[in-house]
Enzyme design. Structure first.
Site, PDB file in Angstrom:
ATOM      1  N   GLU A   1      12.281   1.840  -3.807  1.00 60.93           N
ATOM      2  CA  GLU A   1      11.760   3.661  -3.274  1.00 60.93           C
ATOM      3  C   GLU A   1      12.610   3.923  -2.464  1.00 60.93           C
ATOM      4  O   GLU A   1      12.480   5.283  -1.964  1.00 60.93           O
ATOM      5  CB  GLU A   1      10.346   4.051  -3.207  1.00 60.93           C
ATOM      6  CG  GLU A   1       9.333   4.201  -4.436  1.00 60.93           C
ATOM      7  CD  GLU A   1       7.919   3.242  -4.514  1.00 60.93           C
ATOM      8  OE1 GLU A   1       7.314   2.981  -3.325  1.00 60.93           O
ATOM      9  OE2 GLU A   1       7.494   3.391  -5.455  1.00 60.93           O
TER      10      GLU A   1
ATOM     11  N   TRP B   1       1.048  -1.038   0.133  1.00 62.15           N
ATOM     12  CA  TRP B   1      -0.120  -0.145  -0.188  1.00 62.15           C
ATOM     13  C   TRP B   1       0.998   1.527  -0.233  1.00 62.15           C
ATOM     14  O   TRP B   1       0.189   2.526  -0.146  1.00 62.15           O
ATOM     15  CB  TRP B   1      -0.553   0.296   1.089  1.00 62.15           C
ATOM     16  CG  TRP B   1      -1.929  -1.077   1.526  1.00 62.15           C
ATOM     17  CD1 TRP B   1      -2.778  -1.805   0.138  1.00 62.15           C
ATOM     18  CD2 TRP B   1      -3.252  -1.128   2.155  1.00 62.15           C
ATOM     19  NE1 TRP B   1      -3.330  -2.423   0.384  1.00 62.15           N
ATOM     20  CE2 TRP B   1      -4.404  -1.884   1.537  1.00 62.15           C
ATOM     21  CE3 TRP B   1      -3.347  -0.781   3.487  1.00 62.15           C
ATOM     22  CZ2 TRP B   1      -5.406  -2.362   2.271  1.00 62.15           C
ATOM     23  CZ3 TRP B   1      -4.699  -0.453   4.361  1.00 62.15           C
ATOM     24  CH2 TRP B   1      -5.944  -2.052   3.127  1.00 62.15           C
ATOM     25  N   LYS B   2       2.268   1.343   0.711  1.00 71.70           N
ATOM     26  CA  LYS B   2       3.070   2.334   0.792  1.00 71.70           C
ATOM     27  C   LYS B   2       2.079   3.424   1.535  1.00 71.70           C
ATOM     28  O   LYS B   2       2.012   2.604   2.514  1.00 71.70           O
ATOM     29  CB  LYS B   2       3.364   3.230  -1.193  1.00 71.70           C
ATOM     30  CG  LYS B   2       4.109   1.913  -2.314  1.00 71.70           C
ATOM     31  CD  LYS B   2       4.387   2.245  -3.451  1.00 71.70           C
ATOM     32  CE  LYS B   2       4.246   1.137  -4.181  1.00 71.70           C
ATOM     33  NZ  LYS B   2       5.441   1.547  -4.982  1.00 71.70           N
TER      34      LYS B   2
ATOM     35  N   GLU C   1      11.464  -6.159  -9.591  1.00 68.53           N
ATOM     36  CA  GLU C   1      10.535  -5.184 -10.003  1.00 68.53           C
ATOM     37  C   GLU C   1      11.741  -4.272 -10.330  1.00 68.53           C
ATOM     38  O   GLU C   1      12.436  -3.450 -10.006  1.00 68.53           O
ATOM     39  CB  GLU C   1      10.699  -4.333  -8.606  1.00 68.53           C
ATOM     40  CG  GLU C   1       9.306  -5.969  -7.452  1.00 68.53           C
ATOM     41  CD  GLU C   1       8.222  -4.318  -6.843  1.00 68.53           C
ATOM     42  OE1 GLU C   1       7.444  -4.557  -7.152  1.00 68.53           O
ATOM     43  OE2 GLU C   1       8.779  -3.716  -6.473  1.00 68.53           O
TER      44      GLU C   1
ATOM     45  N   GLY D   1       5.060   2.030 -11.311  1.00 68.69           N
ATOM     46  CA  GLY D   1       3.756   2.978 -11.215  1.00 68.69           C
ATOM     47  C   GLY D   1       3.517   3.894 -12.338  1.00 68.69           C
ATOM     48  O   GLY D   1       2.700   4.738 -12.353  1.00 68.69           O
TER      49      GLY D   1
ATOM     50  N   GLY E   1       1.644  -2.976  -6.644  1.00 69.41           N
ATOM     51  CA  GLY E   1       1.502  -1.431  -5.809  1.00 69.41           C
ATOM     52  C   GLY E   1      -0.301  -0.643  -5.721  1.00 69.41           C
ATOM     53  O   GLY E   1      -1.034  -1.518  -5.205  1.00 69.41           O
ATOM     54  N   GLY E   2      -0.469  -0.232  -6.878  1.00 72.71           N
ATOM     55  CA  GLY E   2      -1.516   0.777  -7.421  1.00 72.71           C
ATOM     56  C   GLY E   2      -2.525   0.071  -7.067  1.00 72.71           C
ATOM     57  O   GLY E   2      -4.038   0.017  -6.719  1.00 72.71           O
TER      58      GLY E   2
HETATM   59  P1  PGA Z   1       2.521  -0.760  -8.613  1.00 69.20           P
HETATM   60  O1  PGA Z   1       3.826  -1.129  -7.633  1.00 69.20           O
HETATM   61  O2  PGA Z   1       2.193  -2.150  -8.985  1.00 69.20           O
HETATM   62  O3  PGA Z   1       1.890   0.597  -8.304  1.00 69.20           O
HETATM   63  O4  PGA Z   1       3.576   0.070 -10.239  1.00 69.20           O
HETATM   64  C1  PGA Z   1       4.845  -1.984  -7.080  1.00 69.20           C
HETATM   65  C2  PGA Z   1       5.870  -1.695  -6.212  1.00 69.20           C
HETATM   66  O5  PGA Z   1       6.345  -0.775  -6.130  1.00 69.20           O
HETATM   67  O6  PGA Z   1       5.903  -3.096  -5.450  1.00 69.20           O
END
Ligand code: PGA
Length: 248
Positions: free
Chosen positions: A95, A10-11, A163, A169, A229-230
């Site tokens: 990140e 979920w960041k 990744e 993203g 992520g998203g």
């Molecule tokens: P994303 O992110 O699915 O939004 O591209 C993946 C992640 O950072 O693990």
């Protein structure tokens, strides 16, 4: 046999109000043949563990400090995460590598700390666009795998997430052939280093996984699931991804 894994990151998103989706997932996927892990921000860990006490969803954190305790203002250690009832932790997300200067050595130390606390470390690796365009993707990823995954790892203590940074993203993903090439290389390297245990380590793909591309990605050999992520923020996006994984 490796159990498939759908992991959501979920960041820095989500609030207590959003936790209802965990119950929705638990009910929708009650008989899931896959493992499902959601990694909310730290302030939601305990409440998330409570909400998923029944059902297939387990909870992970997004980062841990490599030390057990001490003067590290604002950080959280692996034993603290374990105390919340969470069972996984993401280490080395790009990140964090980029924004906090985490090196492979730091990621390895964090992953070791996670394992010692009884958590499964989801170790992230992946190349930048410049590295991919320079034909350096494989050497970069292999070096990250070698230096970020602790010695003695096995399927019970580590998951590796490939990744590509440029796919996170952005809505862009590598070609299916490129993903296949990376995953088969990672599998060979894991088996060469860890022997039979290397066959048990799950390899996730992450970066713009969505309901409409999930099935094609999961059909690739040695893709054991996804780090999302998203599309993990809403049950209506994440559920079809879990369904595609279950059907793969
Ligand atoms: P994303 O992110 O699915 O939004 O591209 C993946 C992640 O950072 O693990």
């Amino acid at each position: 046999m490796r159990r498939k894994l759908a992991a959501g990151n979920w960041k820095m998103n989500g609030s207590r109000d959003g936790l209802k989706m965990l119950e929705t997932l638990s009910v929708t996927h009650a008989d899931s043949p896959c493992d499902i892990v959601i990694c909310p921000p730290a302030h939601l860990l305990m409440a998330s563990v409570k909400r998923t006490a029944e059902g297939p969803v387990t909870i992970g954190a997004q980062n841990c400090h490599e030390a057990e305790k001490g003067a590290h203002t604002g950080d959280i250690s692996a034993p603290m995460i374990a105390e919340t009832g969470a069972t996984y932790v993401i280490t080395g997300h790009s990140e964090r590598r980029e924004a906090y200067g985490e090196t492979d050595a730091t990621v390895c130390d964090k992953s070791t700390a996670a394992q010692e606390a009884g958590l499964v470390a989801i170790v992230c690796i992946g190349e930048s666009l410049a590295q991919r365009e320079a034909g350096q993707a494989l050497p970069v990823i292999r070096a990250q795998l070698e230096s970020s995954v602790p010695d003695g790892s096995s399927g019970g203590t580590v998951v590796v997430a490939y990744e590509p940074i440029w796919a996170i993203g952005t809505g862009k993903i590598p070609t299916l052939e490129q993903i296949a090439e990376v995953h088969s290389t990672l599998r060979s390297d894991l088996v060469a280093r860890f022997g039979a245990a290397g066959k048990g380590i799950r390899l996730l793909y992450g970066g713009s996984v969505k309901p409409d591309n999930a099935a094609a990605i999961f059909a690739i050999p040695d893709v054991d699931g996804a780090l999302v992520g998203g599309a993990s923020l809403k049950a209506e996006d994440f559920s079809p991804i879990v369904d595609a994984l279950s059907a793969s």
